[in-house]
Structures are given as structure tokens and as C-alpha cells.
Design a protein around this motif. Structure first.
Motif, mmCIF file in Angstrom:
data_model
loop_
_atom_site.group_PDB
_atom_site.id
_atom_site.type_symbol
_atom_site.label_atom_id
_atom_site.label_comp_id
_atom_site.label_asym_id
_atom_site.label_seq_id
_atom_site.Cartn_x
_atom_site.Cartn_y
_atom_site.Cartn_z
ATOM 1 N N ASN A 165 43.512 37.281 44.615
ATOM 2 C CA ASN A 165 43.286 35.886 44.945
ATOM 3 C C ASN A 165 42.548 35.218 43.771
ATOM 4 O O ASN A 165 41.419 35.596 43.456
ATOM 5 C CB ASN A 165 42.463 35.797 46.231
ATOM 6 C CG ASN A 165 42.285 34.387 46.711
ATOM 7 O OD1 ASN A 165 42.680 33.423 46.051
ATOM 8 N ND2 ASN A 165 41.676 34.247 47.874
ATOM 9 N N MET A 166 43.164 34.238 43.161
ATOM 10 C CA MET A 166 42.575 33.571 41.997
ATOM 11 C C MET A 166 41.278 32.851 42.347
ATOM 12 O O MET A 166 40.373 32.790 41.528
ATOM 13 C CB MET A 166 43.594 32.591 41.392
ATOM 14 C CG MET A 166 43.162 31.982 40.088
ATOM 15 S SD MET A 166 43.031 33.247 38.812
ATOM 16 C CE MET A 166 42.448 32.280 37.458
ATOM 17 N N SER A 167 41.178 32.328 43.550
ATOM 18 C CA SER A 167 39.964 31.595 43.926
ATOM 19 C C SER A 167 38.752 32.520 43.965
ATOM 20 O O SER A 167 37.642 32.111 43.625
ATOM 21 C CB SER A 167 40.136 30.881 45.264
ATOM 22 O OG SER A 167 40.342 31.815 46.295
ATOM 23 N N GLU A 168 38.955 33.800 44.340
ATOM 24 C CA GLU A 168 37.849 34.764 44.316
ATOM 25 C C GLU A 168 37.339 34.975 42.894
ATOM 26 O O GLU A 168 36.139 35.017 42.651
ATOM 27 C CB GLU A 168 38.292 36.108 44.885
ATOM 28 C CG GLU A 168 38.451 36.158 46.372
ATOM 29 C CD GLU A 168 38.886 37.537 46.836
ATOM 30 O OE1 GLU A 168 38.550 38.536 46.160
ATOM 31 O OE2 GLU A 168 39.558 37.616 47.871
ATOM 32 N N LEU A 169 38.269 35.116 41.964
ATOM 33 C CA LEU A 169 37.871 35.329 40.570
ATOM 34 C C LEU A 169 37.233 34.082 39.978
ATOM 35 O O LEU A 169 36.277 34.172 39.208
ATOM 36 C CB LEU A 169 39.076 35.769 39.744
ATOM 37 C CG LEU A 169 39.679 37.120 40.123
ATOM 38 C CD1 LEU A 169 40.860 37.441 39.233
ATOM 39 C CD2 LEU A 169 38.658 38.217 40.078
ATOM 40 N N ASN A 170 37.754 32.927 40.329
ATOM 41 C CA ASN A 170 37.132 31.673 39.875
ATOM 42 C C ASN A 170 35.709 31.557 40.402
ATOM 43 O O ASN A 170 34.796 31.140 39.675
ATOM 44 C CB ASN A 170 37.954 30.468 40.305
ATOM 45 C CG ASN A 170 39.209 30.306 39.482
ATOM 46 O OD1 ASN A 170 39.288 30.762 38.354
ATOM 47 N ND2 ASN A 170 40.212 29.657 40.051
ATOM 48 N N ASN A 171 35.511 31.921 41.666
ATOM 49 C CA ASN A 171 34.159 31.894 42.241
ATOM 50 C C ASN A 171 33.244 32.888 41.550
ATOM 51 O O ASN A 171 32.069 32.592 41.300
ATOM 52 C CB ASN A 171 34.203 32.184 43.743
ATOM 53 C CG ASN A 171 34.769 31.032 44.528
ATOM 54 O OD1 ASN A 171 34.767 29.891 44.077
ATOM 55 N ND2 ASN A 171 35.285 31.337 45.712
ATOM 56 N N LEU A 172 33.765 34.065 41.213
ATOM 57 C CA LEU A 172 32.970 35.070 40.503
ATOM 58 C C LEU A 172 32.547 34.550 39.142
ATOM 59 O O LEU A 172 31.379 34.668 38.747
ATOM 60 C CB LEU A 172 33.770 36.373 40.368
ATOM 61 C CG LEU A 172 33.105 37.506 39.585
ATOM 62 C CD1 LEU A 172 31.809 37.939 40.251
ATOM 63 C CD2 LEU A 172 34.061 38.686 39.451
ATOM 64 N N ILE A 173 33.477 33.946 38.420
ATOM 65 C CA ILE A 173 33.156 33.389 37.096
ATOM 66 C C ILE A 173 32.115 32.278 37.221
ATOM 67 O O ILE A 173 31.133 32.249 36.480
ATOM 68 C CB ILE A 173 34.437 32.871 36.404
ATOM 69 C CG1 ILE A 173 35.331 34.034 36.015
ATOM 70 C CG2 ILE A 173 34.092 32.029 35.178
ATOM 71 C CD1 ILE A 173 36.692 33.633 35.514
ATOM 72 N N ASP A 174 32.322 31.376 38.153
ATOM 73 C CA ASP A 174 31.377 30.265 38.343
ATOM 74 C C ASP A 174 29.999 30.771 38.747
ATOM 75 O O ASP A 174 28.977 30.262 38.268
ATOM 76 C CB ASP A 174 31.910 29.277 39.374
ATOM 77 C CG ASP A 174 33.149 28.544 38.885
ATOM 78 O OD1 ASP A 174 33.351 28.468 37.648
ATOM 79 O OD2 ASP A 174 33.934 28.074 39.740
ATOM 80 N N ASN A 175 29.951 31.782 39.623
ATOM 81 C CA ASN A 175 28.666 32.360 40.022
ATOM 82 C C ASN A 175 27.943 32.990 38.833
ATOM 83 O O ASN A 175 26.726 32.867 38.706
ATOM 84 C CB ASN A 175 28.847 33.403 41.131
ATOM 85 C CG ASN A 175 29.205 32.792 42.462
ATOM 86 O OD1 ASN A 175 28.971 31.606 42.684
ATOM 87 N ND2 ASN A 175 29.791 33.587 43.337
ATOM 88 N N CYS A 176 28.700 33.669 37.987
ATOM 89 C CA CYS A 176 28.094 34.288 36.798
ATOM 90 C C CYS A 176 27.535 33.228 35.851
ATOM 91 O O CYS A 176 26.423 33.360 35.350
ATOM 92 C CB CYS A 176 29.121 35.134 36.057
ATOM 93 S SG CYS A 176 29.633 36.615 36.922
ATOM 94 N N LEU A 177 28.321 32.195 35.608
ATOM 95 C CA LEU A 177 27.909 31.173 34.645
ATOM 96 C C LEU A 177 26.773 30.300 35.172
ATOM 97 O O LEU A 177 26.007 29.743 34.384
ATOM 98 C CB LEU A 177 29.100 30.312 34.252
ATOM 99 C CG LEU A 177 30.224 31.060 33.520
ATOM 100 C CD1 LEU A 177 31.388 30.140 33.252
ATOM 101 C CD2 LEU A 177 29.725 31.698 32.245
ATOM 102 N N ASN A 178 26.636 30.181 36.480
ATOM 103 C CA ASN A 178 25.567 29.373 37.068
ATOM 104 C C ASN A 178 24.337 30.195 37.424
ATOM 105 O O ASN A 178 23.355 29.637 37.918
ATOM 106 C CB ASN A 178 26.079 28.650 38.316
ATOM 107 C CG ASN A 178 27.136 27.631 37.968
ATOM 108 O OD1 ASN A 178 27.098 27.009 36.911
ATOM 109 N ND2 ASN A 178 28.104 27.463 38.857
ATOM 110 N N LEU A 179 24.369 31.488 37.167
ATOM 111 C CA LEU A 179 23.250 32.366 37.493
ATOM 112 C C LEU A 179 22.070 32.077 36.566
ATOM 113 O O LEU A 179 22.229 32.024 35.344
ATOM 114 C CB LEU A 179 23.677 33.827 37.354
ATOM 115 C CG LEU A 179 22.651 34.885 37.679
ATOM 116 C CD1 LEU A 179 22.258 34.800 39.149
ATOM 117 C CD2 LEU A 179 23.211 36.265 37.375
#
Length: 185
Positions: free
Chosen positions: A79-93
Motif C-alpha cells: 500500500n503506497m499510502s503506508e509508505l508515504n506515511n512512514l516517510i512523512d513520519n520519519c521526516l517530521n520526527l
């Protein structure tokens, strides 16, 4: 306040640092192994970013990483949305620490994980009786001991134009000199 530097957090911070810091990307481009990362799919995301850097010689931005991930998603039925959320979570950490502390933690993490993979790979090479086992082992450990994010110029680049200019500016600046008590010296 207790700082959370669990493995999951450090892995995410590593991705964030790789995306924003070329020095970190250079270091990881030479030694990164997906086996370091326990967070599902994050190792592949980091590897895709590093592969882009190696191929094109430039830092991938978030849009490029997400575009490259679309192939990974298709091949693995994800699911691309899961990976997008993972990337966004990493970058906003944000862990709220100074960059020096963050780089120290990342250096410890990279060194620890690189040693672990080097030991595993060395044992595999010894079991396979491959050629130059000792040289491979020593090279792996030598590379790991040289990992640093604080690579400072020690003034040994004598023929580098920037280094020479910096040296002459230092010599010509009287405020940088220590007084020895003799005004004419």
C-alpha cells in the motif's frame, strides 16, 4: 525529560539525516546494509535513496523517493499510502536534541550495526574459504573505525586553494596572534 533513542526512533532519524545531509548520505552510501533496519520497509526506502544518490550523484528529494517507491510498491503488492506515511513520519520526527547529540547517536548506531554485519559477513567468508579472507575482514573493520560525521580539516591540505587562502587569512590577522609580551614581535 527522558530522551527516547530506541532502535525504531534512531532508524527513522537515520533516514531523515540521509535525506537532508550529504555527508551522512556519503557515509551510508559506502557502508549501508538493509539488515541494519528492523522497521518494515524502511531499509528498502533508505536503500532506494542511496541507490539514487550513487547513480545520479545528487541528493534525492522526497518527491523523487516517493516516485521511486512506486515501482517497489508494484513489485511487492504494498500500500503506497503506508509508505508515504512512514516517510512523512520519519521526516517530521523531532527528538528535541542538539545536532551534535543526534550525530553522536547516529554514529553509534551505524558503527554498532556495521560491526554486527561485518562479523556475520566475515564468518560467512571464513566458512566459504573464500580468497583473501583476512584482507576482507580487515578492510571491513578498518572502514567501520573510520566512520565520523565530524570530519574536520586538520590543516593538512597544503595545496588545496581554499586551505591556502584560509591559512593566509589566519597569518595576516593580527587579532589571531597570541601576545608574548614583546610589542615589536
Amino acid at each position: 525529560m527522558v530522551l527516547d533513542f530506541s532502535t525504531d526512533i534512531v532508524e527513522r532519524l537515520l533516514f531523515k539525516q540521509i535525506v537532508k545531509d550529504k555527508n551522512c548520505m556519503n557515509i551510508c552510501a559506502n557502508i549501508f546494509d538493509k539488515r541494519w533496519i528492523q522497521t518494515e520497509h524502511l531499509g528498502n526506502i533508505i536503500q532506494i535513496s542511496i541507490n539514487y544518490f550513487k547513480k545520479y550523484g545528487s541528493m534525492p528529494n522526497v518527491k523523487v523517493i516517493k516516485a521511486l517507491l512506486s515501482k517497489y510498491v508494484e513489485n511487492n503488492s504494498l500500500n503506497m499510502s503506508e509508505l508515504n506515511n512512514l516517510i512523512d513520519n520519519c521526516l517530521n520526527l523531532d527528538v528535541g536534541v542538539d545536532d551534535d547529540v543526534l550525530l553522536l547517536k547516529l554514529t553509534e548506531f551505524i558503527t554498532r550495526k556495521a560491526l554486527w554485519t561485518a562479523i556475520i559477513d566475515n564468518v560467512d567468508d571464513i566458512e566459504k574459504n573464500s580468497d583473501n579472507v583476512l584482507d576482507k575482514c580487515l578492510n571491513r573493520f578498518d572502514t567501520i573505525t573510520k566512520i565520523t560525521f565530524n570530519d574536520q580539516d586538520l590543516g593538512l591540505k597544503y595545496f588545496d586553494p581554499d586551505g591556502m587562502e584560509k591559512h593566509w587569512e589566519f597569518i595576516n590577522n593580527p587579532d589571531d596572534k597570541l601576545s608574548i609580551g614583546w610589542p615589536f614581535l
